[in-house]
Design a protein around this motif. Sequence first.
Motif, PDB file in Angstrom:
ATOM      1  N   PHE A  52       0.806  -1.142   0.031  1.00  0.00           N
ATOM      2  CA  PHE A  52      -0.091  -0.108   0.120  1.00  0.00           C
ATOM      3  C   PHE A  52       0.891   1.357  -0.058  1.00  0.00           C
ATOM      4  N   SER A  53       0.052   2.473  -0.131  1.00  0.00           N
ATOM      5  CA  SER A  53       1.027   3.655  -0.229  1.00  0.00           C
ATOM      6  C   SER A  53       0.196   4.579   0.746  1.00  0.00           C
ATOM      7  N   VAL A  54       0.715   5.476   1.649  1.00  0.00           N
ATOM      8  CA  VAL A  54       0.490   6.542   2.267  1.00  0.00           C
ATOM      9  C   VAL A  54       1.140   7.764   1.850  1.00  0.00           C
ATOM     10  N   PHE A  55       0.597   8.976   1.798  1.00  0.00           N
ATOM     11  CA  PHE A  55       1.307  10.224   1.305  1.00  0.00           C
ATOM     12  C   PHE A  55       0.858  11.328   2.475  1.00  0.00           C
ATOM     13  N   TRP A  56       1.990  11.925   2.802  1.00  0.00           N
ATOM     14  CA  TRP A  56       1.884  12.863   3.610  1.00  0.00           C
ATOM     15  C   TRP A  56       2.128  14.029   2.994  1.00  0.00           C
ATOM     16  N   ARG A  57       1.549  15.199   3.028  1.00  0.00           N
ATOM     17  CA  ARG A  57       1.408  16.504   2.601  1.00  0.00           C
ATOM     18  C   ARG A  57       1.353  17.697   3.430  1.00  0.00           C
ATOM     19  N   GLY A  69       4.894   0.628  -1.022  1.00  0.00           N
ATOM     20  CA  GLY A  69       5.156  -0.493  -0.803  1.00  0.00           C
ATOM     21  C   GLY A  69       5.736  -0.734   0.467  1.00  0.00           C
ATOM     22  N   ASN A  70       5.059  -0.379   1.529  1.00  0.00           N
ATOM     23  CA  ASN A  70       4.966  -0.340   3.060  1.00  0.00           C
ATOM     24  C   ASN A  70       6.618   0.047   3.496  1.00  0.00           C
ATOM     25  N   LYS A  71       7.128   0.681   2.648  1.00  0.00           N
ATOM     26  CA  LYS A  71       8.555   1.664   3.112  1.00  0.00           C
ATOM     27  C   LYS A  71       8.542   2.847   2.927  1.00  0.00           C
ATOM     28  N   GLU A  72       9.247   3.774   3.830  1.00  0.00           N
ATOM     29  CA  GLU A  72       9.548   5.092   3.460  1.00  0.00           C
ATOM     30  C   GLU A  72      10.065   5.235   2.012  1.00  0.00           C
ATOM     31  N   PHE A  81      12.171  19.110   4.464  1.00  0.00           N
ATOM     32  CA  PHE A  81      11.517  18.103   5.597  1.00  0.00           C
ATOM     33  C   PHE A  81      12.790  16.969   5.409  1.00  0.00           C
ATOM     34  N   GLU A  82      13.790  17.151   4.690  1.00  0.00           N
ATOM     35  CA  GLU A  82      14.749  16.006   4.525  1.00  0.00           C
ATOM     36  C   GLU A  82      15.577  16.001   5.942  1.00  0.00           C
ATOM     37  N   ASP A  83      15.798  14.670   6.366  1.00  0.00           N
ATOM     38  CA  ASP A  83      16.650  14.443   7.740  1.00  0.00           C
ATOM     39  C   ASP A  83      15.862  15.004   8.759  1.00  0.00           C
ATOM     40  N   ARG A  84      14.575  15.481   8.659  1.00  0.00           N
ATOM     41  CA  ARG A  84      13.677  15.958  10.010  1.00  0.00           C
ATOM     42  C   ARG A  84      12.550  15.225  10.155  1.00  0.00           C
ATOM     43  N   VAL A  85      11.979  14.390   9.101  1.00  0.00           N
ATOM     44  CA  VAL A  85      10.812  13.620   9.282  1.00  0.00           C
ATOM     45  C   VAL A  85      11.016  12.081   9.138  1.00  0.00           C
ATOM     46  N   PHE A  86      10.591  11.572  10.189  1.00  0.00           N
ATOM     47  CA  PHE A  86      10.582   9.962  10.213  1.00  0.00           C
ATOM     48  C   PHE A  86       9.402   9.292  10.759  1.00  0.00           C
ATOM     49  N   SER A  87       9.164   8.161  10.245  1.00  0.00           N
ATOM     50  CA  SER A  87       8.370   7.076  10.586  1.00  0.00           C
ATOM     51  C   SER A  87       8.918   5.859  11.096  1.00  0.00           C
ATOM     52  N   GLU A  88       7.862   4.975  11.914  1.00  0.00           N
ATOM     53  CA  GLU A  88       8.353   3.777  12.209  1.00  0.00           C
ATOM     54  C   GLU A  88       7.667   2.655  11.394  1.00  0.00           C
ATOM     55  N   GLU A  89       8.455   2.033  10.510  1.00  0.00           N
ATOM     56  CA  GLU A  89       7.811   0.950   9.688  1.00  0.00           C
ATOM     57  C   GLU A  89       7.217  -0.054  10.325  1.00  0.00           C
ATOM     58  N   LYS A  90       7.909  -0.446  11.599  1.00  0.00           N
ATOM     59  CA  LYS A  90       7.371  -1.631  12.268  1.00  0.00           C
ATOM     60  C   LYS A  90       5.986  -1.293  12.783  1.00  0.00           C
ATOM     61  N   LEU A  91       5.436  -0.182  12.838  1.00  0.00           N
ATOM     62  CA  LEU A  91       4.007   0.090  13.304  1.00  0.00           C
ATOM     63  C   LEU A  91       2.830  -0.068  12.027  1.00  0.00           C
ATOM     64  N   TYR A  92       3.547   0.075  10.836  1.00  0.00           N
ATOM     65  CA  TYR A  92       2.725   0.221   9.710  1.00  0.00           C
ATOM     66  C   TYR A  92       1.726  -1.143   9.832  1.00  0.00           C
ATOM     67  N   GLU A  93       2.128  -2.273  10.133  1.00  0.00           N
ATOM     68  CA  GLU A  93       1.147  -3.464  10.327  1.00  0.00           C
ATOM     69  C   GLU A  93       0.036  -3.302  11.405  1.00  0.00           C
ATOM     70  N   LYS A  94       0.048  -2.341  12.087  1.00  0.00           N
ATOM     71  CA  LYS A  94      -0.913  -1.904  13.222  1.00  0.00           C
ATOM     72  C   LYS A  94      -1.722  -0.758  12.573  1.00  0.00           C
ATOM     73  N   GLY A  95      -1.531  -0.223  11.244  1.00  0.00           N
ATOM     74  CA  GLY A  95      -2.225   0.876  10.839  1.00  0.00           C
ATOM     75  C   GLY A  95      -1.733   2.229  11.346  1.00  0.00           C
ATOM     76  N   ASN A  96      -0.524   2.350  11.952  1.00  0.00           N
ATOM     77  CA  ASN A  96      -0.026   3.649  12.400  1.00  0.00           C
ATOM     78  C   ASN A  96       1.148   4.043  11.416  1.00  0.00           C
ATOM     79  N   PHE A  97       0.804   5.323  10.667  1.00  0.00           N
ATOM     80  CA  PHE A  97       1.338   5.879   9.886  1.00  0.00           C
ATOM     81  C   PHE A  97       2.097   7.309  10.359  1.00  0.00           C
TER      82      PHE A  97
END
Length: 169
Positions: A52-57, A69-72, A81-97
């Motif tokens: 799946f894909s998720v888009f932050w704007r 594809g389930n990865k940043e 936003f380079e080097d300042r915005v991060f997500s936790e890939e391990k949380l994607y399976e719980k629906g947390n983006f």
Amino acid sequence: MTGLKSFINILLLLMTYTLNTVSCVEEVEASTGGDVLLKCVYDKVELLPASFSVFWRDKDDNNVLDIRGNKEDRKAQDERFEDRVFSEEKLYEKGNFSIQMKNVQRSDSGLYECNIPGKFKESVRLTVTDKRVGPTLPGPSDGCSSVTPIFSSWFSFFIFFFSLSHFYV
């Protein structure tokens, strides 16, 4: 009578767009130079395809972070936003983006949108101030989201043509 019929049909059409969208914007405050969590939690993760894909704007439609594809995916990320915005890939399976933004600046203030195309949309309004604000910790979603059901487009399409057919009769 035809004028009243037309008015009612137009009113139905407008109500279709209004009633099919429930919206609420989560308000988040952060201190200049601090870190902040912008929440995006989709509670129907079982409805997502395997890939799946998720888009932050941001408020100016700049790319804050893409998840493909389930990865940043940072290829098209806006340089602000380079080097300042991060997500936790391990949380994607719980629906947390949710995303964490580091070293926030006053210019980061504004509306941010997390979008899973055709499924879910959540908005967060970030206010960055110079005063000291306590840390924002991850937690459960407060249910404050903007959700547009998939059937709304088809339903609106049907109402539109239904209205037109009555307009010309």
